[in-house]
Design a protein around this motif. Structure first.
Motif, PDB file in Angstrom:
ATOM      1  N   LEU A 229      -3.809 102.211  62.135  1.00 41.91           N
ATOM      2  CA  LEU A 229      -4.604 100.988  61.969  1.00 41.91           C
ATOM      3  C   LEU A 229      -4.113  99.833  62.840  1.00 41.91           C
ATOM      4  N   ALA A 230      -2.839  99.853  63.224  1.00 40.53           N
ATOM      5  CA  ALA A 230      -2.349  98.779  64.106  1.00 40.53           C
ATOM      6  C   ALA A 230      -2.764  99.011  65.556  1.00 40.53           C
ATOM      7  N   SER A 231      -2.957 100.282  65.938  1.00 41.62           N
ATOM      8  CA  SER A 231      -3.135 100.578  67.372  1.00 41.62           C
ATOM      9  C   SER A 231      -4.580 100.807  67.801  1.00 41.62           C
ATOM     10  N   ARG A 232      -5.477 101.073  66.868  1.00 40.22           N
ATOM     11  CA  ARG A 232      -6.852 101.388  67.279  1.00 40.22           C
ATOM     12  C   ARG A 232      -7.675 100.118  67.492  1.00 40.22           C
ATOM     13  N   THR A 233      -8.630 100.209  68.396  1.00 41.91           N
ATOM     14  CA  THR A 233      -9.506  99.067  68.667  1.00 41.91           C
ATOM     15  C   THR A 233     -10.473  98.892  67.490  1.00 41.91           C
ATOM     16  N   PRO A 234     -11.087  97.698  67.349  1.00 43.44           N
ATOM     17  CA  PRO A 234     -12.073  97.515  66.279  1.00 43.44           C
ATOM     18  C   PRO A 234     -13.175  98.584  66.305  1.00 43.44           C
ATOM     19  N   ALA A 235     -13.651  98.946  67.493  1.00 43.16           N
ATOM     20  CA  ALA A 235     -14.708  99.973  67.583  1.00 43.16           C
ATOM     21  C   ALA A 235     -14.190 101.313  67.074  1.00 43.16           C
ATOM     22  N   GLU A 236     -12.946 101.635  67.397  1.00 38.95           N
ATOM     23  CA  GLU A 236     -12.358 102.895  66.923  1.00 38.95           C
ATOM     24  C   GLU A 236     -12.209 102.890  65.396  1.00 38.95           C
ATOM     25  N   VAL A 237     -11.810 101.731  64.846  1.00 46.48           N
ATOM     26  CA  VAL A 237     -11.650 101.637  63.388  1.00 46.48           C
ATOM     27  C   VAL A 237     -13.001 101.825  62.685  1.00 46.48           C
ATOM     28  N   GLN A 238     -14.040 101.211  63.227  1.00 45.74           N
ATOM     29  CA  GLN A 238     -15.384 101.385  62.643  1.00 45.74           C
ATOM     30  C   GLN A 238     -15.772 102.858  62.645  1.00 45.74           C
ATOM     31  N   ASN A 239     -15.480 103.521  63.753  1.00 42.64           N
ATOM     32  CA  ASN A 239     -15.793 104.945  63.889  1.00 42.64           C
ATOM     33  C   ASN A 239     -15.014 105.776  62.867  1.00 42.64           C
ATOM     34  N   ILE A 240     -13.723 105.474  62.704  1.00 46.61           N
ATOM     35  CA  ILE A 240     -12.882 106.197  61.741  1.00 46.61           C
ATOM     36  C   ILE A 240     -13.479 106.066  60.330  1.00 46.61           C
ATOM     37  N   LYS A 241     -13.901 104.846  59.977  1.00 50.21           N
ATOM     38  CA  LYS A 241     -14.457 104.623  58.628  1.00 50.21           C
ATOM     39  C   LYS A 241     -15.720 105.452  58.404  1.00 50.21           C
TER      40      LYS A 241
ATOM     41  N   ILE B 274      -3.956  85.373  60.905  1.00 52.80           N
ATOM     42  CA  ILE B 274      -3.933  85.119  62.365  1.00 52.80           C
ATOM     43  C   ILE B 274      -3.734  86.428  63.138  1.00 52.80           C
ATOM     44  N   LEU B 275      -2.751  87.238  62.726  1.00 52.95           N
ATOM     45  CA  LEU B 275      -2.469  88.463  63.474  1.00 52.95           C
ATOM     46  C   LEU B 275      -3.559  89.521  63.282  1.00 52.95           C
ATOM     47  N   GLY B 276      -4.275  89.435  62.170  1.00 54.27           N
ATOM     48  CA  GLY B 276      -5.300  90.447  61.898  1.00 54.27           C
ATOM     49  C   GLY B 276      -6.678  90.128  62.428  1.00 54.27           C
ATOM     50  N   THR B 277      -6.920  88.859  62.815  1.00 53.20           N
ATOM     51  CA  THR B 277      -8.306  88.503  63.186  1.00 53.20           C
ATOM     52  C   THR B 277      -8.488  87.890  64.576  1.00 53.20           C
ATOM     53  N   ARG B 278      -7.438  87.315  65.148  1.00 50.24           N
ATOM     54  CA  ARG B 278      -7.626  86.678  66.461  1.00 50.24           C
ATOM     55  C   ARG B 278      -7.707  87.724  67.586  1.00 50.24           C
ATOM     56  N   SER B 279      -8.302  87.305  68.703  1.00 49.49           N
ATOM     57  CA  SER B 279      -8.471  88.241  69.817  1.00 49.49           C
ATOM     58  C   SER B 279      -7.118  88.551  70.474  1.00 49.49           C
ATOM     59  N   VAL B 280      -7.093  89.647  71.202  1.00 45.23           N
ATOM     60  CA  VAL B 280      -5.864  90.098  71.855  1.00 45.23           C
ATOM     61  C   VAL B 280      -5.355  89.066  72.862  1.00 45.23           C
ATOM     62  N   SER B 281      -6.236  88.573  73.738  1.00 48.59           N
ATOM     63  CA  SER B 281      -5.775  87.616  74.763  1.00 48.59           C
ATOM     64  C   SER B 281      -5.327  86.298  74.124  1.00 48.59           C
TER      65      SER B 281
ATOM     66  N   LEU C  58      -7.332  94.698  58.727  1.00 53.62           N
ATOM     67  CA  LEU C  58      -7.486  95.555  59.911  1.00 53.62           C
ATOM     68  C   LEU C  58      -8.670  96.515  59.757  1.00 53.62           C
ATOM     69  N   LEU C  59      -8.885  96.988  58.536  1.00 48.30           N
ATOM     70  CA  LEU C  59     -10.009  97.898  58.284  1.00 48.30           C
ATOM     71  C   LEU C  59     -11.367  97.225  58.451  1.00 48.30           C
ATOM     72  N   GLN C  60     -11.411  95.888  58.331  1.00 49.86           N
ATOM     73  CA  GLN C  60     -12.696  95.185  58.541  1.00 49.86           C
ATOM     74  C   GLN C  60     -13.114  95.275  60.001  1.00 49.86           C
ATOM     75  N   ALA C  61     -12.126  95.501  60.885  1.00 47.51           N
ATOM     76  CA  ALA C  61     -12.394  95.652  62.327  1.00 47.51           C
ATOM     77  C   ALA C  61     -13.211  94.466  62.858  1.00 47.51           C
ATOM     78  N   ASN C  62     -12.817  93.272  62.406  1.00 50.18           N
ATOM     79  CA  ASN C  62     -13.555  92.066  62.808  1.00 50.18           C
ATOM     80  C   ASN C  62     -12.742  91.146  63.707  1.00 50.18           C
ATOM     81  N   ARG C  63     -11.848  91.721  64.507  1.00 51.74           N
ATOM     82  CA  ARG C  63     -11.049  90.892  65.410  1.00 51.74           C
ATOM     83  C   ARG C  63     -11.980  90.125  66.349  1.00 51.74           C
ATOM     84  N   ASP C  64     -11.654  88.848  66.622  1.00 46.51           N
ATOM     85  CA  ASP C  64     -12.490  88.043  67.529  1.00 46.51           C
ATOM     86  C   ASP C  64     -12.649  88.749  68.874  1.00 46.51           C
ATOM     87  N   PRO C  65     -13.839  88.644  69.480  1.00 49.43           N
ATOM     88  CA  PRO C  65     -14.002  89.247  70.813  1.00 49.43           C
ATOM     89  C   PRO C  65     -13.172  88.487  71.850  1.00 49.43           C
TER      90      PRO C  65
END
Length: 318
Positions: A111-123, A194-201, A153-160
């Motif tokens: 759950l820490a390493s997958r992208t939001p799209a990957e997490v949605q797919n896993i669910k 903050i760590l669970g929802t903000r964008s990577v950059s 992390l499971l919400q997979a709603n990290r900012d774009p």
């Protein structure tokens, strides 16, 4: 475009491969060399075609045959390679929360390493395959702030990733500083949000700003201010924000360092990243641990299991 070590094999003939595998497993004794060579040099989509051809030609299930003919870690590795790529993570999570005791390490890593799209797919896959809701299953087996961060992390709603707002960077860095170093006790919720929802950059800039404000790397603060499974998960999230390949290089290093090998982790990472970014992971491994992944696998494993892992690794970097 991927940075995997395993790519589509050409010229590919699913029937010929199925016949070779049947011959390798038929009668007395098994020709392990053929099995490992075929399965590590075809990509996952091709392995699924081979399994289908195997059933068509012989009326037998390839995975069942592998399970009855092979043993130990080698069997685990070959069966893992046969798992359809899209099911791989869902299956790993299912086994991490099945039965007595939960394997927090697997939940953290995936759950820490997958992208939001990957997490949605896993669910979605989890729901289809196991007729169960992954979030319900995970909340039933975990608790406290660790559970809350997993749910975020499971919400997979990290900012774009669209531009970075420097004012918000400053604000988030200050919030984290006040929630940890400046506070008696820790406000874990601020770290989780903050760590669970903000964008990577955005977060990469926050980590730099945090260092400027506090004089500490964010990892050092997490280390001091939190403990147990929450600490491990927060650190994994930070490391993956910085660099997913570096995170996996470190995961692989510690799976083999010291006495005994964590074969489950070694197999899971090599199989799941072999078509994605294993070349990058190898590069980070060489850079950070002064030896190549290939050499460490060679030193730490043996037999057909070692041969197969080295083929997946795809070469030495020294």
């Amino acid at each position: 475009y991927t940075r995997g070590t395993v790519t589509a094999f050409a010229p590919f003939d699913a029937r010929a491969d199925a016949e070779a595998l049947r011959k390798a497993m038929k009668g007395m004794g098994t020709d392990e060399e053929t099995v490992l060579t075929v399965l590590t040099t075809r990509n996952n989509a091709q392995r699924q075609e081979i399994a289908s051809a195997f059933k068509t030609l012989f009326g037998r299930d390839l995975v069942d045959d592998l399970k009855s003919e092979l043993t130990g870690k080698f069997e685990t590795l070959m069966v893992s390679l046969m798992r359809p790529a899209y099911i791989f993570d869902a299956h790993a999570l299912k086994h991490a929360i099945k039965g007595a005791g939960t394997n927090e390490k697997v939940l953290t890593e995936i759950l820490a390493s997958r992208t939001p799209a990957e997490v949605q797919n896993i669910k979605q896959v989890y729901q289809q395959e196991y007729e169960a809701d992954l979030e319900d299953k995970i909340t039933g087996e975990t608790s406290g702030h660790f559970q809350r961060l997993l749910v975020v992390l499971l919400q997979a709603n990290r900012d774009p990733d669209v531009g970075v707002d420097e004012a918000l960077v400053e604000q988030d860095a200050q919030v984290l500083f006040r929630a940890g170093e400046l506070k008696w006790g820790t406000d874990e919720e601020k770290f989780i949000t903050i760590l669970g929802t903000r964008s990577v950059s955005h977060l990469r800039r926050v980590f730099d700003k945090y260092m400027t404000i506090s004089g500490f790397q964010i990892e050092e603060t997490i280390d001091r201010e939190t403990s147990g499974d929450l600490e491990k998960l927060l650190l994994a999230v930070v490391k993956c924000i910085r660099s997913v390949p570096a995170y996996f290089a470190e995961t692989l290093y510690y799976s083999m360092k010291g006495a005994g090998t964590d074969d489950d982790t070694l197999i899971r990472v090599l199989v799941s990243r072999s078509e994605i970014d294993l070349l990058d992971i190898r590069r980070e491994f060489r850079k950070n641990f002064a030896k190549s992944l290939y050499q460490m696998i060679q030193k730490d494993t043996s037999g057909d299991y070692r041969k197969a892992l080295l083929l997946l690794c795809g070469g030495d970097d020294d």
